[in-house]
Scaffold this active site. Structure first.
Site, PDB file in Angstrom:
ATOM      1  N   VAL A 100       0.547  -6.586  -3.216  1.00  0.00           N
ATOM      2  CA  VAL A 100       1.593  -5.549  -3.188  1.00  0.00           C
ATOM      3  C   VAL A 100       2.576  -5.711  -2.027  1.00  0.00           C
ATOM      4  CG1 VAL A 100       0.250  -3.830  -4.475  1.00  0.00           C
ATOM      5  CG2 VAL A 100       0.193  -3.817  -1.963  1.00  0.00           C
TER       6      VAL A 100
ATOM      7  N   TYR B  59      -1.485   3.065  10.481  1.00  0.00           N
ATOM      8  CA  TYR B  59      -2.032   3.654   9.240  1.00  0.00           C
ATOM      9  C   TYR B  59      -1.514   5.082   9.065  1.00  0.00           C
ATOM     10  CZ  TYR B  59      -5.707   4.780   5.762  1.00  0.00           C
ATOM     11  OH  TYR B  59      -6.399   5.163   4.635  1.00  0.00           O
TER      12      TYR B  59
END
Ligand code: NDP
Length: 263
Positions: free
Chosen positions: A69, A160
Protein backbone atom coordinates in the site's frame (compact mmCIF):
# COMPACT_ATOMS: atom_id res chain seq x y z
CA UNK A 1 -31.90 -10.97 -4.25
CA UNK A 2 -34.24 -13.40 -2.42
CA UNK A 3 -35.65 -12.15 0.91
CA UNK A 4 -33.51 -14.57 2.90
CA UNK A 5 -30.25 -13.55 1.15
CA UNK A 6 -27.46 -12.51 3.55
CA UNK A 7 -27.28 -8.71 4.00
CA UNK A 8 -24.13 -8.17 1.91
CA UNK A 9 -24.89 -10.83 -0.72
CA UNK A 10 -22.98 -10.14 -3.93
CA UNK A 11 -21.33 -6.93 -2.69
CA UNK A 12 -17.65 -6.73 -3.56
CA UNK A 13 -15.56 -6.00 -0.45
CA UNK A 14 -11.85 -5.19 -0.62
CA UNK A 15 -9.84 -5.64 2.58
CA UNK A 16 -6.24 -4.44 2.67
CA UNK A 17 -3.94 -6.42 4.93
CA UNK A 18 -6.54 -9.16 4.67
CA UNK A 19 -4.22 -12.13 5.08
CA UNK A 20 -3.89 -12.10 8.86
CA UNK A 21 -4.84 -10.38 12.11
CA UNK A 22 -7.72 -7.92 12.14
CA UNK A 23 -7.92 -7.83 8.33
CA UNK A 24 -8.48 -11.57 8.08
CA UNK A 25 -11.17 -11.41 10.79
CA UNK A 26 -12.86 -8.58 8.85
CA UNK A 27 -12.76 -10.64 5.66
CA UNK A 28 -14.40 -13.55 7.54
CA UNK A 29 -17.11 -11.29 8.96
CA UNK A 30 -17.91 -9.83 5.53
CA UNK A 31 -17.83 -13.20 3.74
CA UNK A 32 -20.13 -14.64 6.39
CA UNK A 33 -22.62 -11.90 5.46
CA UNK A 34 -22.47 -12.87 1.80
CA UNK A 35 -19.91 -10.41 0.40
CA UNK A 36 -17.51 -11.50 -2.32
CA UNK A 37 -14.09 -10.52 -1.04
CA UNK A 38 -10.73 -9.46 -2.42
CA UNK A 39 -7.89 -9.82 0.08
CA UNK A 40 -4.95 -7.49 -0.51
CA UNK A 41 -1.49 -7.66 1.04
CA UNK A 42 2.17 -8.32 0.34
CA UNK A 43 2.40 -12.04 1.07
CA UNK A 44 0.97 -13.90 -1.91
CA UNK A 45 1.16 -17.39 -0.35
CA UNK A 46 -0.69 -16.33 2.79
CA UNK A 47 -3.34 -14.49 0.78
CA UNK A 48 -3.87 -17.42 -1.56
CA UNK A 49 -4.29 -19.89 1.31
CA UNK A 50 -6.67 -17.65 3.24
CA UNK A 51 -8.73 -16.82 0.14
CA UNK A 52 -9.23 -20.52 -0.63
CA UNK A 53 -10.15 -21.26 2.98
CA UNK A 54 -12.66 -18.41 3.26
CA UNK A 55 -14.26 -19.31 -0.04
CA UNK A 56 -14.75 -22.90 1.09
CA UNK A 57 -16.07 -21.93 4.54
CA UNK A 58 -18.54 -19.29 3.46
CA UNK A 59 -19.35 -20.45 -0.09
CA UNK A 60 -18.61 -17.04 -1.60
CA UNK A 61 -16.00 -15.97 -4.16
CA UNK A 62 -12.79 -14.80 -2.51
CA UNK A 63 -9.76 -13.68 -4.51
CA UNK A 64 -6.51 -11.95 -3.68
CA UNK A 65 -4.21 -9.29 -5.10
CA UNK A 66 -0.60 -8.74 -4.12
CA UNK A 67 -0.12 -5.10 -3.20
CA UNK A 68 2.15 -2.94 -1.11
CA UNK A 69 0.00 0.00 0.00
CA UNK A 70 3.00 2.33 -0.12
CA UNK A 71 3.23 1.83 -3.90
CA UNK A 72 0.71 3.84 -5.93
CA UNK A 73 1.30 1.95 -9.19
CA UNK A 74 0.80 -1.45 -7.53
CA UNK A 75 -2.38 -0.18 -5.85
CA UNK A 76 -3.82 1.03 -9.15
CA UNK A 77 -3.05 -2.29 -10.87
CA UNK A 78 -4.46 -4.34 -7.97
CA UNK A 79 -7.73 -2.38 -7.77
CA UNK A 80 -8.19 -2.55 -11.55
CA UNK A 81 -7.64 -6.29 -11.52
CA UNK A 82 -10.01 -6.76 -8.56
CA UNK A 83 -12.73 -4.66 -10.26
CA UNK A 84 -12.32 -6.59 -13.51
CA UNK A 85 -12.90 -9.83 -11.58
CA UNK A 86 -15.76 -8.96 -9.21
CA UNK A 87 -16.94 -5.51 -10.37
CA UNK A 88 -16.32 -2.18 -8.65
CA UNK A 89 -15.88 -2.28 -4.87
CA UNK A 90 -18.99 -1.62 -2.78
CA UNK A 91 -16.96 -1.90 0.44
CA UNK A 92 -13.37 -0.91 1.17
CA UNK A 93 -11.73 -1.65 4.51
CA UNK A 94 -8.39 0.11 4.88
CA UNK A 95 -6.78 -2.15 7.43
CA UNK A 96 -3.16 -2.56 6.25
CA UNK A 97 -0.92 -0.93 8.80
CA UNK A 98 2.28 -1.07 10.77
CA UNK A 99 2.97 0.00 14.33
CA UNK A 100 6.51 1.21 14.98
CA UNK A 101 7.59 2.48 18.39
CA UNK A 102 10.55 4.70 19.20
CA UNK A 103 11.31 7.67 21.45
CA UNK A 104 10.80 10.89 19.50
CA UNK A 105 14.53 11.72 19.17
CA UNK A 106 14.98 8.37 17.42
CA UNK A 107 12.09 8.99 15.04
CA UNK A 108 14.06 9.99 11.95
CA UNK A 109 12.55 10.94 8.61
CA UNK A 110 12.81 7.44 7.15
CA UNK A 111 10.96 5.96 10.14
CA UNK A 112 8.34 8.74 10.01
CA UNK A 113 7.76 8.29 6.28
CA UNK A 114 7.44 4.52 6.54
CA UNK A 115 4.64 4.81 9.10
CA UNK A 116 2.83 7.72 7.42
CA UNK A 117 3.13 6.14 3.96
CA UNK A 118 1.68 2.83 5.16
CA UNK A 119 -0.92 3.90 7.72
CA UNK A 120 -2.19 7.14 6.18
CA UNK A 121 -1.14 7.62 2.56
CA UNK A 122 -1.92 3.95 1.80
CA UNK A 123 -5.55 4.50 2.82
CA UNK A 124 -5.71 7.77 0.86
CA UNK A 125 -4.47 6.02 -2.29
CA UNK A 126 -6.84 3.05 -1.92
CA UNK A 127 -9.84 5.32 -1.33
CA UNK A 128 -8.87 7.22 -4.48
CA UNK A 129 -9.29 4.02 -6.46
CA UNK A 130 -12.91 3.42 -5.43
CA UNK A 131 -14.76 6.41 -4.05
CA UNK A 132 -15.89 8.05 -7.31
CA UNK A 133 -17.47 4.82 -8.58
CA UNK A 134 -19.04 4.13 -5.17
CA UNK A 135 -20.53 7.63 -5.15
CA UNK A 136 -22.03 7.10 -8.59
CA UNK A 137 -23.45 3.69 -7.61
CA UNK A 138 -26.19 2.73 -5.17
CA UNK A 139 -23.89 1.60 -2.34
CA UNK A 140 -20.60 2.50 -0.70
CA UNK A 141 -18.97 1.73 2.63
CA UNK A 142 -15.44 2.79 3.54
CA UNK A 143 -14.09 1.74 6.92
CA UNK A 144 -10.64 2.84 8.04
CA UNK A 145 -8.98 0.87 10.82
CA UNK A 146 -7.52 3.61 12.99
CA UNK A 147 -6.67 3.08 16.68
CA UNK A 148 -7.09 4.51 20.14
CA UNK A 149 -3.87 6.27 19.03
CA UNK A 150 -6.02 8.14 16.48
CA UNK A 151 -7.97 9.79 19.28
CA UNK A 152 -5.40 10.32 22.01
CA UNK A 153 -1.66 10.75 22.40
CA UNK A 154 0.62 7.96 23.65
CA UNK A 155 4.37 8.10 24.31
CA UNK A 156 6.93 6.54 21.93
CA UNK A 157 4.57 6.28 18.96
CA UNK A 158 4.54 9.85 17.61
CA UNK A 159 4.53 8.76 13.95
CA UNK A 160 1.81 6.15 14.53
CA UNK A 161 -0.33 8.64 16.50
CA UNK A 162 0.11 11.24 13.77
CA UNK A 163 -0.82 8.75 11.04
CA UNK A 164 -3.89 7.47 12.89
CA UNK A 165 -5.06 11.00 13.84
CA UNK A 166 -4.61 11.83 10.15
CA UNK A 167 -6.67 8.80 9.14
CA UNK A 168 -9.50 9.98 11.38
CA UNK A 169 -9.26 13.46 9.85
CA UNK A 170 -9.47 11.93 6.38
CA UNK A 171 -12.49 9.88 7.50
CA UNK A 172 -14.32 12.94 8.82
CA UNK A 173 -13.58 15.11 5.78
CA UNK A 174 -14.73 12.46 3.30
CA UNK A 175 -17.85 11.67 5.32
CA UNK A 176 -18.93 15.30 4.92
CA UNK A 177 -17.80 15.58 1.29
CA UNK A 178 -19.73 12.46 0.26
CA UNK A 179 -22.72 12.86 2.58
CA UNK A 180 -25.12 13.41 -0.32
CA UNK A 181 -24.04 10.14 -1.96
CA UNK A 182 -24.61 6.50 -0.88
CA UNK A 183 -21.07 6.40 0.53
CA UNK A 184 -20.42 6.33 4.28
CA UNK A 185 -16.91 6.73 5.66
CA UNK A 186 -16.11 5.65 9.21
CA UNK A 187 -13.14 4.73 11.37
CA UNK A 188 -12.93 1.86 13.82
CA UNK A 189 -10.48 2.42 16.67
CA UNK A 190 -9.28 -0.72 18.42
CA UNK A 191 -7.32 -0.84 21.64
CA UNK A 192 -4.56 -3.44 22.00
CA UNK A 193 -5.76 -6.40 19.95
CA UNK A 194 -4.45 -9.95 19.98
CA UNK A 195 -2.45 -9.98 16.71
CA UNK A 196 1.15 -9.95 15.47
CA UNK A 197 1.31 -6.21 16.21
CA UNK A 198 0.90 -6.86 19.93
CA UNK A 199 3.34 -9.82 19.88
CA UNK A 200 5.84 -7.48 18.18
CA UNK A 201 5.22 -4.73 20.73
CA UNK A 202 5.69 -7.18 23.62
CA UNK A 203 8.94 -8.48 22.09
CA UNK A 204 10.13 -4.88 21.58
CA UNK A 205 9.41 -3.88 25.18
CA UNK A 206 11.15 -7.02 26.50
CA UNK A 207 14.20 -6.41 24.31
CA UNK A 208 14.50 -2.74 25.28
CA UNK A 209 13.76 -3.03 29.00
CA UNK A 210 14.83 -6.59 29.85
CA UNK A 211 11.38 -7.22 31.32
CA UNK A 212 9.83 -10.70 31.05
CA UNK A 213 7.32 -11.24 28.24
CA UNK A 214 4.45 -11.62 30.74
CA UNK A 215 5.31 -8.28 32.38
CA UNK A 216 5.52 -6.53 29.02
CA UNK A 217 2.16 -7.97 27.97
CA UNK A 218 0.62 -6.98 31.32
CA UNK A 219 1.75 -3.41 30.71
CA UNK A 220 -0.18 -3.28 27.43
CA UNK A 221 -3.24 -5.03 28.86
CA UNK A 222 -3.33 -2.52 31.72
CA UNK A 223 -4.47 0.14 29.21
CA UNK A 224 -7.78 -1.69 28.88
CA UNK A 225 -10.15 -1.28 31.88
CA UNK A 226 -11.54 -4.74 31.05
CA UNK A 227 -8.04 -6.10 31.69
CA UNK A 228 -7.65 -8.08 28.47
CA UNK A 229 -6.65 -7.90 24.85
CA UNK A 230 -9.39 -7.18 22.31
CA UNK A 231 -10.06 -10.12 19.96
CA UNK A 232 -9.77 -9.48 16.19
CA UNK A 233 -13.32 -10.83 15.75
CA UNK A 234 -14.66 -8.07 18.03
CA UNK A 235 -13.15 -5.41 15.77
CA UNK A 236 -14.39 -7.28 12.71
CA UNK A 237 -17.99 -7.42 13.93
CA UNK A 238 -18.00 -3.62 14.34
CA UNK A 239 -16.61 -3.18 10.84
CA UNK A 240 -19.20 -5.56 9.39
CA UNK A 241 -22.01 -3.72 11.17
CA UNK A 242 -20.86 -0.42 9.62
CA UNK A 243 -20.93 -2.10 6.20
CA UNK A 244 -24.59 -3.16 6.46
CA UNK A 245 -27.37 -1.41 4.54
CA UNK A 246 -28.98 -0.54 7.89
CA UNK A 247 -25.92 1.55 8.90
CA UNK A 248 -26.51 4.10 6.13
CA UNK A 249 -26.88 7.05 8.52
CA UNK A 250 -23.67 6.34 10.43
CA UNK A 251 -20.88 8.33 8.81
CA UNK A 252 -17.85 10.29 9.94
CA UNK A 253 -17.67 8.31 13.18
CA UNK A 254 -14.65 6.94 15.03
CA UNK A 255 -15.94 3.93 16.89
CA UNK A 256 -13.82 2.69 19.77
CA UNK A 257 -13.46 -1.06 20.34
CA UNK A 258 -11.23 -0.75 23.36
CA UNK A 259 -12.93 -2.00 26.53
CA UNK A 260 -13.47 1.54 27.82
CA UNK A 261 -9.84 2.69 27.42
CA UNK A 262 -11.10 5.99 26.02
CA UNK A 263 -14.57 7.52 26.28
P1 NDP B 1 -0.93 -7.47 11.77
O1 NDP B 1 0.51 -7.14 11.87
O2 NDP B 1 -1.43 -8.80 12.21
O3 NDP B 1 -1.46 -7.24 10.29
C1 NDP B 1 -1.06 -6.12 9.54
C2 NDP B 1 -1.60 -6.31 8.15
O4 NDP B 1 -1.23 -5.15 7.38
C3 NDP B 1 -1.01 -7.53 7.47
O5 NDP B 1 -2.01 -8.18 6.75
C4 NDP B 1 0.02 -6.93 6.55
O6 NDP B 1 0.17 -7.68 5.38
C5 NDP B 1 -0.59 -5.59 6.20
N1 NDP B 1 0.38 -4.63 5.75
C6 NDP B 1 1.33 -4.00 6.49
N2 NDP B 1 2.06 -3.19 5.71
C7 NDP B 1 1.57 -3.33 4.46
C8 NDP B 1 1.90 -2.77 3.21
N3 NDP B 1 2.90 -1.89 3.07
N4 NDP B 1 1.18 -3.11 2.14
C9 NDP B 1 0.17 -4.02 2.23
N5 NDP B 1 -0.19 -4.58 3.38
C10 NDP B 1 0.50 -4.25 4.48
O7 NDP B 1 -1.65 -6.33 12.58
P2 NDP B 1 -3.15 -6.04 12.99
O8 NDP B 1 -4.07 -6.99 12.38
O9 NDP B 1 -3.16 -5.86 14.44
O10 NDP B 1 -3.33 -4.59 12.34
C11 NDP B 1 -4.32 -4.26 11.43
C12 NDP B 1 -4.67 -2.79 11.58
O11 NDP B 1 -5.20 -2.59 12.88
C13 NDP B 1 -3.47 -1.84 11.45
O12 NDP B 1 -3.86 -0.71 10.71
C14 NDP B 1 -3.18 -1.45 12.89
O13 NDP B 1 -2.58 -0.19 12.98
C15 NDP B 1 -4.57 -1.47 13.47
N6 NDP B 1 -4.61 -1.59 14.92
C16 NDP B 1 -4.09 -2.70 15.54
C17 NDP B 1 -4.12 -2.77 16.92
C18 NDP B 1 -3.52 -3.94 17.65
O14 NDP B 1 -3.32 -3.82 18.89
N7 NDP B 1 -3.27 -5.08 17.04
C19 NDP B 1 -4.70 -1.69 17.74
C20 NDP B 1 -5.20 -0.58 16.98
C21 NDP B 1 -5.15 -0.55 15.62
P3 NDP B 1 1.48 -8.46 4.99
O15 NDP B 1 1.10 -9.89 5.03
O16 NDP B 1 1.72 -7.93 3.63
O17 NDP B 1 2.57 -8.12 5.97
Amino acid sequence: MPDDAPPLAGRHAIVTGGGRGIGLAVAEALASRGAVVTLMGRNENVLQTQAAELSLRFQVDVAHERVDVTDGALIEAAFQSAAARFGPAAILVNNAGIARAAPFPKTDQKFWREVIDTDLTGAFLCIGQVIAKMAASDYGRIVNIASTAGLSGYPYIAAYCAAKHGLIGLTRALAREYARTPVTVNAVCPGYTDTDIVSGAVAGISAKTGRATEAALAELIAHNPQGRLIQPSEVAETVAWLCLPSSASITGQSILVAGGELM
